[in-house]
Design a protein around this motif. Structure first.
Motif, short mmCIF file in Angstrom:
data_model
loop_
_atom_site.label_atom_id
_atom_site.label_comp_id
_atom_site.label_asym_id
_atom_site.label_seq_id
_atom_site.Cartn_x
_atom_site.Cartn_y
_atom_site.Cartn_z
N ALA A 98 0.83 -1.22 0.00
CA ALA A 98 0.00 0.00 0.00
C ALA A 98 0.86 1.27 0.00
O ALA A 98 0.49 2.26 -0.63
N ASN A 99 2.00 1.23 0.69
CA ASN A 99 2.84 2.44 0.77
C ASN A 99 4.03 2.42 -0.19
O ASN A 99 4.99 3.15 -0.01
N PHE A 100 3.95 1.56 -1.20
CA PHE A 100 5.01 1.47 -2.20
C PHE A 100 4.50 2.05 -3.51
O PHE A 100 3.35 1.85 -3.88
N SER A 101 5.38 2.74 -4.23
CA SER A 101 5.02 3.18 -5.58
C SER A 101 5.06 1.94 -6.49
O SER A 101 5.58 0.89 -6.09
N ALA A 102 4.54 2.09 -7.71
CA ALA A 102 4.56 0.97 -8.66
C ALA A 102 5.99 0.53 -8.93
O ALA A 102 6.28 -0.68 -9.03
N ILE A 103 6.91 1.51 -8.99
CA ILE A 103 8.32 1.16 -9.25
C ILE A 103 8.92 0.43 -8.05
O ILE A 103 9.64 -0.56 -8.19
N GLU A 104 8.63 0.92 -6.86
CA GLU A 104 9.17 0.25 -5.66
C GLU A 104 8.64 -1.18 -5.55
O GLU A 104 9.38 -2.10 -5.18
N LYS A 105 7.36 -1.36 -5.90
CA LYS A 105 6.80 -2.73 -5.87
C LYS A 105 7.54 -3.61 -6.88
O LYS A 105 7.92 -4.75 -6.56
N ALA A 106 7.77 -3.08 -8.08
CA ALA A 106 8.49 -3.85 -9.11
C ALA A 106 9.90 -4.19 -8.62
O ALA A 106 10.41 -5.30 -8.86
N GLN A 107 10.54 -3.25 -7.91
CA GLN A 107 11.90 -3.51 -7.41
C GLN A 107 11.88 -4.59 -6.32
O GLN A 107 12.78 -5.42 -6.24
N SER A 108 10.84 -4.57 -5.51
CA SER A 108 10.72 -5.61 -4.47
C SER A 108 10.56 -6.98 -5.14
O SER A 108 11.20 -7.96 -4.74
N LEU A 109 9.73 -7.03 -6.18
CA LEU A 109 9.55 -8.30 -6.91
C LEU A 109 10.85 -8.72 -7.58
O LEU A 109 11.19 -9.90 -7.61
N GLN A 110 11.57 -7.74 -8.12
CA GLN A 110 12.87 -8.05 -8.75
C GLN A 110 13.80 -8.78 -7.76
O GLN A 110 14.36 -9.83 -8.07
N TRP A 111 13.92 -8.23 -6.55
CA TRP A 111 14.83 -8.84 -5.57
C TRP A 111 14.29 -10.17 -5.07
O TRP A 111 15.05 -11.10 -4.78
N MET A 112 12.96 -10.27 -4.97
CA MET A 112 12.39 -11.54 -4.53
C MET A 112 12.64 -12.63 -5.59
O MET A 112 13.01 -13.76 -5.27
N ILE A 113 12.48 -12.27 -6.86
CA ILE A 113 12.71 -13.24 -7.94
C ILE A 113 14.20 -13.55 -8.06
O ILE A 113 14.59 -14.70 -8.30
N TYR A 114 15.03 -12.54 -7.87
CA TYR A 114 16.49 -12.77 -7.84
C TYR A 114 16.81 -13.82 -6.77
O TYR A 114 17.56 -14.77 -7.01
N HIS A 115 16.19 -13.64 -5.61
CA HIS A 115 16.41 -14.63 -4.55
C HIS A 115 15.99 -16.03 -5.00
O HIS A 115 16.73 -17.01 -4.82
N SER A 116 14.78 -16.12 -5.60
CA SER A 116 14.22 -17.43 -5.95
C SER A 116 15.04 -18.12 -7.04
O SER A 116 15.11 -19.35 -7.08
N ALA A 117 15.63 -17.33 -7.94
CA ALA A 117 16.37 -17.92 -9.06
C ALA A 117 17.85 -18.09 -8.75
O ALA A 117 18.45 -19.10 -9.13
N SER A 118 18.44 -17.12 -8.06
CA SER A 118 19.91 -17.05 -8.00
C SER A 118 20.51 -17.13 -6.60
O SER A 118 21.73 -17.05 -6.47
N VAL A 119 19.67 -17.23 -5.58
CA VAL A 119 20.22 -17.27 -4.23
C VAL A 119 19.78 -18.55 -3.48
O VAL A 119 20.60 -19.42 -3.19
N GLY A 120 18.46 -18.66 -3.19
CA GLY A 120 17.97 -19.80 -2.40
C GLY A 120 18.40 -21.15 -2.96
O GLY A 120 19.03 -21.96 -2.26
N PRO A 121 18.09 -21.43 -4.24
CA PRO A 121 18.45 -22.75 -4.78
C PRO A 121 19.97 -22.98 -4.81
O PRO A 121 20.43 -24.11 -4.66
N ILE A 122 20.73 -21.90 -4.96
CA ILE A 122 22.20 -22.04 -5.01
C ILE A 122 22.74 -22.39 -3.62
O ILE A 122 23.61 -23.26 -3.47
N ILE A 123 22.20 -21.71 -2.59
CA ILE A 123 22.62 -22.06 -1.21
C ILE A 123 22.26 -23.54 -0.95
O ILE A 123 23.05 -24.30 -0.38
N GLY A 124 21.07 -23.93 -1.40
CA GLY A 124 20.63 -25.32 -1.20
C GLY A 124 21.58 -26.31 -1.85
O GLY A 124 21.97 -27.32 -1.24
#
Ligand SMILES: N[C@@H](CCC(=O)N[C@@H](CS)C(=O)NCC(=O)O)C(=O)O
Length: 208
Positions: free
Chosen positions: A83-109
């Motif tokens: 609610a308190n994020f701009s459209a760009i900030e929301k997109a940036q949050s999704l970017q980092w979340m997807i970065y995590h899902s693709a390039s961080v979590g599975p790699i640590i695993g």
């Protein structure tokens, strides 16, 4: 009621219970004991055909979801997390979340599997995943050098996604201490009431 199915020490499960606490949701945790193979039983495969935790079942919206990033996004929408994020900030949050899902979590695993479970016997795989993991950590550490949180100085699901795996690394005694900015960010999240409460809830629900 919202039901969360998870194992007692699942990094991906931590993400969801933290999000539920942060969003002040009403929920119930069901322990799926991975070491007893409960994730391969027909009852659980009906929730996630891939046999992995976490899964949520939301009786109110009559929906079942697997994949932690999809669940985080669903909860964010349901509880107006952005609610308190701009459209760009929301997109940036999704970017980092997807970065995590693709390039961080599975790699640590994978790193954990080859370096710890298999004692580094496969040198090529251990080196490959070690290099990939530390390259991702460098990116994150440099980002957090100038940011208290992943996006816009605001705590978001991007922080929750990364925190789950860093918390598990700590539990596995895998050090990330020399990444000073990750460590500072991690310690600040540890002090959040919702984060502490989520550990208590997970422990209590998964005690049996
Ligand atoms: N991409 C999935 C990964 C889910 C996953 O691998 N969960 C692990 C626990 S953290 C699991 O259920 N492992 C059981 C198995 O591999 O049999 C997510 O983000 O939810």
């Amino acid at each position: 009621m919202l039901h969360l199915y998870t194992n007692h020490d699942s990094p991906n499960g931590y993400k969801i219970v933290i999000a539920l606490e942060e969003l002040q949701a009403d929920y119930q945790i069901h322990h799926i004991n991975l070491s007893r193979g409960e994730n391969h039983k027909a009852e659980f495969l009906a929730l996630n055909p891939h046999g992995r935790v976490p899964v949520i079942k939301d009786d109110i919206n009559n929906v079942i979801l697997f994949e932690s990033a999809a669940i985080l996004l669903y909860l964010a929408d349901k509880y107006q997390h952005f609610a308190n994020f701009s459209a760009i900030e929301k997109a940036q949050s999704l970017q980092w979340m997807i970065y995590h899902s693709a390039s961080v979590g599975p790699i640590i695993g994978q790193y954990f599997h080859f370096a710890v479970t298999e004692n580094g016997e496969n040198k090529s795989a251990t080196t490959r995943f070690s290099n990939l993991m530390y390259a991702a950590f460098k990116v994150i550490d440099e980002h957090l050098a100038h940011n208290d949180y992943f996006v816009a100085g605001k705590f978001s699901i991007a922080d929750i996604a990364h925190f789950g795996w860093f918390y598990s690394m700590q539990e596995y005694n895998l050090s990330f201490a020399h990444y000073v900015n990750i460590r500072r960010w991690f310690n600040s999240l540890l002090t959040r009431d919702a984060v502490q409460q989520s550990f208590t809830n997970m422990k209590n629900a998964c005690a049996q």
